[in-house]
Design a protein around this motif. Sequence first.
Motif: not given
Length: 153
Positions: A58-61, A66-70
Amino acid sequence: MNRNELIKNVANLLRENNVKKPVSMPKQVLRVSDDEGNKKDFVLQKTDKRVLYTVEDIDAIIGACQQVICDSLKRGEPISIHGFGKLELKYHKPTSIKHVETGEKLTIEERYVPKFSFGNDLRLCAKIYELSLEDKAMAEESIPSIDDMEEDL
């Protein structure tokens, strides 16, 4: 709620709803031979198993989200999640302001700032919270205080 609490809450929700991830197992070949030199291969096809998501999964997901949004915002693309809301960049024109203490005119350069527009699901959550606060206030008003009880005696 911080990131760790979010991860724990998501893990608990997935466990409660019995959401599992598929894990496939590779085939295994067993070679059996007898004393006479005869050989026979047996192929064991393991069935797919389903296991619970771990906190690390879940942490990785969440980190990937967050990375995709940024990355999307860095390219100027808006992100829209139905019912949740829309995150986009808003352009602010350059403006002139007057410094309060010195009276000097300052210019604020043009810039882009993140803007979040709430979806209907979030608006309903806020309304439900507001109504729960009103219910708590009404309940506290209806409970008599100790002073009121002493006056009745």
